[in-house]
Motif scaffolding. Structure first.
Motif, PDB file in Angstrom:
ATOM      1  N   ASN A  65       0.810  -1.226   0.000  1.00  0.00           N
ATOM      2  CA  ASN A  65       0.000   0.000   0.000  1.00  0.00           C
ATOM      3  C   ASN A  65       0.842   1.275   0.000  1.00  0.00           C
ATOM      4  OD1 ASN A  65      -2.609  -0.988  -0.150  1.00  0.00           O
ATOM      5  ND2 ASN A  65      -2.606  -1.512   2.027  1.00  0.00           N
ATOM      6  N   ILE A  66       2.085   1.151  -0.437  1.00  0.00           N
ATOM      7  CA  ILE A  66       2.940   2.349  -0.477  1.00  0.00           C
ATOM      8  C   ILE A  66       2.314   3.394  -1.399  1.00  0.00           C
ATOM      9  CG2 ILE A  66       5.230   3.233  -1.073  1.00  0.00           C
ATOM     10  CD1 ILE A  66       6.319   0.422  -0.604  1.00  0.00           C
ATOM     11  N   TYR A  67       1.698   2.925  -2.458  1.00  0.00           N
ATOM     12  CA  TYR A  67       1.167   3.805  -3.515  1.00  0.00           C
ATOM     13  C   TYR A  67      -0.099   4.553  -3.060  1.00  0.00           C
ATOM     14  CZ  TYR A  67      -2.999   1.098  -4.267  1.00  0.00           C
ATOM     15  OH  TYR A  67      -4.222   0.523  -4.072  1.00  0.00           O
ATOM     16  N   LYS A  68      -0.702   4.101  -1.974  1.00  0.00           N
ATOM     17  CA  LYS A  68      -2.067   4.515  -1.648  1.00  0.00           C
ATOM     18  C   LYS A  68      -2.104   5.795  -0.813  1.00  0.00           C
ATOM     19  CE  LYS A  68      -4.418   2.072   1.344  1.00  0.00           C
ATOM     20  NZ  LYS A  68      -5.306   2.489   2.423  1.00  0.00           N
ATOM     21  N   PHE A  69      -2.936   6.740  -1.239  1.00  0.00           N
ATOM     22  CA  PHE A  69      -3.156   7.972  -0.475  1.00  0.00           C
ATOM     23  C   PHE A  69      -4.648   8.107  -0.200  1.00  0.00           C
ATOM     24  CE2 PHE A  69       0.710   8.618  -2.995  1.00  0.00           C
ATOM     25  CZ  PHE A  69       1.608   8.842  -1.966  1.00  0.00           C
ATOM     26  N   ASP A  70      -4.999   8.284   1.059  1.00  0.00           N
ATOM     27  CA  ASP A  70      -6.393   8.116   1.466  1.00  0.00           C
ATOM     28  C   ASP A  70      -7.322   9.254   1.097  1.00  0.00           C
ATOM     29  OD1 ASP A  70      -6.019   5.624   2.520  1.00  0.00           O
ATOM     30  OD2 ASP A  70      -5.300   6.418   4.449  1.00  0.00           O
ATOM     31  N   SER A  71      -6.785  10.479   1.130  1.00  0.00           N
ATOM     32  CA  SER A  71      -7.704  11.598   0.943  1.00  0.00           C
ATOM     33  C   SER A  71      -7.032  12.722   0.155  1.00  0.00           C
ATOM     34  CB  SER A  71      -8.167  12.092   2.319  1.00  0.00           C
ATOM     35  OG  SER A  71      -9.083  13.135   2.158  1.00  0.00           O
ATOM     36  N   ILE A  72      -6.879  12.470  -1.134  1.00  0.00           N
ATOM     37  CA  ILE A  72      -6.227  13.451  -1.999  1.00  0.00           C
ATOM     38  C   ILE A  72      -7.235  14.569  -2.274  1.00  0.00           C
ATOM     39  CG2 ILE A  72      -5.125  13.794  -4.249  1.00  0.00           C
ATOM     40  CD1 ILE A  72      -4.584  10.723  -4.252  1.00  0.00           C
ATOM     41  N   GLY A  73      -6.857  15.832  -1.993  1.00  0.00           N
ATOM     42  CA  GLY A  73      -7.888  16.870  -2.099  1.00  0.00           C
ATOM     43  C   GLY A  73      -7.445  18.238  -2.576  1.00  0.00           C
ATOM     44  N   VAL A  74      -6.119  18.467  -2.686  1.00  0.00           N
ATOM     45  CA  VAL A  74      -5.662  19.805  -3.084  1.00  0.00           C
ATOM     46  C   VAL A  74      -4.455  19.682  -4.011  1.00  0.00           C
ATOM     47  CG1 VAL A  74      -4.716  22.015  -2.273  1.00  0.00           C
ATOM     48  CG2 VAL A  74      -6.409  20.807  -0.875  1.00  0.00           C
ATOM     49  N   LEU A  75      -4.442  20.513  -5.046  1.00  0.00           N
ATOM     50  CA  LEU A  75      -3.251  20.610  -5.878  1.00  0.00           C
ATOM     51  C   LEU A  75      -2.663  22.002  -5.679  1.00  0.00           C
ATOM     52  CD1 LEU A  75      -2.334  19.343  -9.260  1.00  0.00           C
ATOM     53  CD2 LEU A  75      -2.328  21.825  -9.019  1.00  0.00           C
TER      54      LEU A  75
END
Ligand code: NAG
Length: 453
Positions: free
Chosen positions: A303-313
């Protein structure tokens, strides 16, 4: 007919499946200001300007966010519906155009967790991903790919070169749930691999066995002294001897000068220290290799690749010479969709942009040639002095460019330093110039003192 139906269903599912989380092309005039939030963390952030720049493929479509003030930090960001990339690909894509011939400055984006306080965003705000080009001086021209894993930022171990010309380029990062990644520039792959191989997220799989020790009797000397070799009897000779050719000077006075002694000279028969011959060591076992064991600290993580709550650029960067234009931001879970959108946007405008730039360059060259010709004919008249002055001015400009280049490379060396210290550096070197001139004047004044009435 049935087959066609199946194809249609598959297509429909496929199309519905492509999810675009964020897309920003700045096509609605000033409205972007309602979507992007400038950070208030510092009071002197640089201003963003909406423009297509000095040359472009399409005056409207190529409008993007441009950094507009030199030697400034920039910080702005846009929010979207938070999502997790679990079990899906994540594509981050945007275009960057350094039309100002950038000397030092970031061209990357940061992707943040949804809980980021946008108005307080700054260089140390924790992010999920940092991706894109970074240029500073001659030696830093790379694409950053940084992932946050368990609270720590990890830099890619591979060196990916970025574009350093003045045209618009497309940067794409693809992160897959099988923990592979790909970096594309202008829709072409420039790097790929696996997260585990190309970053140091996890402790190493193998370590040196702490229990294993080199045996006491392990002989790792390849050569030893030959025990049968002995020093020849007549080896030892003094290093220096009295010069046999020296003679006591006729006027030598033993009472006055003491007893005469001939000067010493190097002994031609002196052979130096004796050393036995070297032979192969019959007990040589080779270099000892420390045995490795599985690292008890290592634990695979899928799960290294996993981000739970991507929300801002966000754009959070430093630029010395401003003028970079960011455009065509896209975050999606679909590689093909990103490729298609790239073709419809950057793909359509890049050639006309190149052409416009080419035409401008040609025009500039022609104007310069004309000017040079005029100067050549003027040069025949008696205003040589003016010409001389102009040359001097050019020289000075060159010099200050050298200063900047020097300061830039200094800064690169100072890894621990902060970018604002670089500004100090430039100021210092300017003070240096003024200082030298000041000192020269002072010296002249002092030298003139004796001539004062
Ligand atoms: C300063 O900014 C440049 C351009 O983005 C970057 O390459 C460099 O690493 C930064 N230096 C420091 C000390 O942060």
């Amino acid at each position: 007919m049935q087959a066609l139906g199946v194809v249609a269903v598959i297509l429909a599912v496929y199309c519905v499946n492509a999810k675009v989380y964020f897309r920003e092309e700045f096509l609605d005039g000033d409205e972007w200001r309602s979507r992007w939030v400038n950070s208030k963390h510092k009071s002197d952030y640089g201003e963003w300007k909406l423009t297509a720049g000095d040359f472009y493929g399409d005056a409207e479509k190529d409008k993007g966010l441009q950094t507009s003030q030199d030697a400034r930090f920039y910080a702005t960001s846009a929010r979207f519906e938070p999502f997790s990339n679990e079990g899906k690909s994540l594509v981050i894509q945007f275009t960057v155009k350094h039309e100002q011939k950038i000397d030092c400055g970031g061209g990357y984006v940061k992707v943040f967790p949804a809980d980021l306080d946008q108005a307080a965003m700054h260089g140390e705000s924790s992010y999920y991903i940092m991706f894109g080009p970074d240029i500073c001086g001659y030696s830093t021209k790379k694409v950053h790919v940084i992932f946050n894993y368990k609270g720590k930022n990890h830099l890619i171990k591979k060196e990916i070169k970025c574009k350093d010309d003045e045209l618009t380029h497309l940067y794409t990062l693809i992160l897959n749930p099988d923990q592979t990644y790909e970096v594309k520039i202008d829709n072409e792959k420039v790097e790929s691999g696996s997260l585990e191989d190309d970053w140091d997220f996890l402790p190493p799989k193998k370590i040196k066995d702490p229990e294993a020790k080199k045996p006491e009797d392990w002989d790792d000397r390849a050569k030893i002294d030959d025990p049968d070799d002995t020093k020849p009897e007549d080896w030892d000779k003094p290093e220096n001897i009295p010069d046999p050719d020296a003679k006591k000077p006729e006027d030598w006075d033993e009472d006055m000068d003491g007893e005469w002694e001939p000067p010493m000279i190097p002994n031609p028969e002196y052979k130096g220290e004796w050393k036995p011959k070297q032979i192969d060591n019959p007990n040589y076992k080779g270099a000892w290799v420390h045995p490795e064991i599985d690292n008890p600290e290592y634990g695979a993580d899928s799960n290294i690749y996993k981000f739970d709550s991507i929300g801002v650029l966000g754009l959070d960067l430093w630029q010395v010479k401003s003028g970079t234009i960011f455009d065509n931001f896209l975050i999606t879970d679909d590689v093909k969709e990103a490729e298609d959108i790239a073709k419809e946007t950057w793909g359509v405008t890049k050639e006309p942009e190149k052409k416009m730039k080419q035409e401008q360059d040609d025009l500039k060259r022609k104007e310069e040639e004309e000017k040079n010709k005029e100067q050549d004919t003027e040069g025949d008249d008696d205003d040589d002095e003016e010409d001389g002055n102009e040359e001097e001015e050019e020289d000075e400009e060159e010099e200050s460019k050298d200063d900047v280049e020097e300061a830039l490379s200094e800064m690169e060396k100072d890894e621990s330093g902060h970018n604002s210290t670089w500004l100090g550096g430039v100021k210092c070197s300017e003070v240096g110039h003024v200082g030298v001139i000041g000192l020269s004047f002072a010296l002249i004044l002092v030298l003139m003192l004796p001539f004062c009435p």
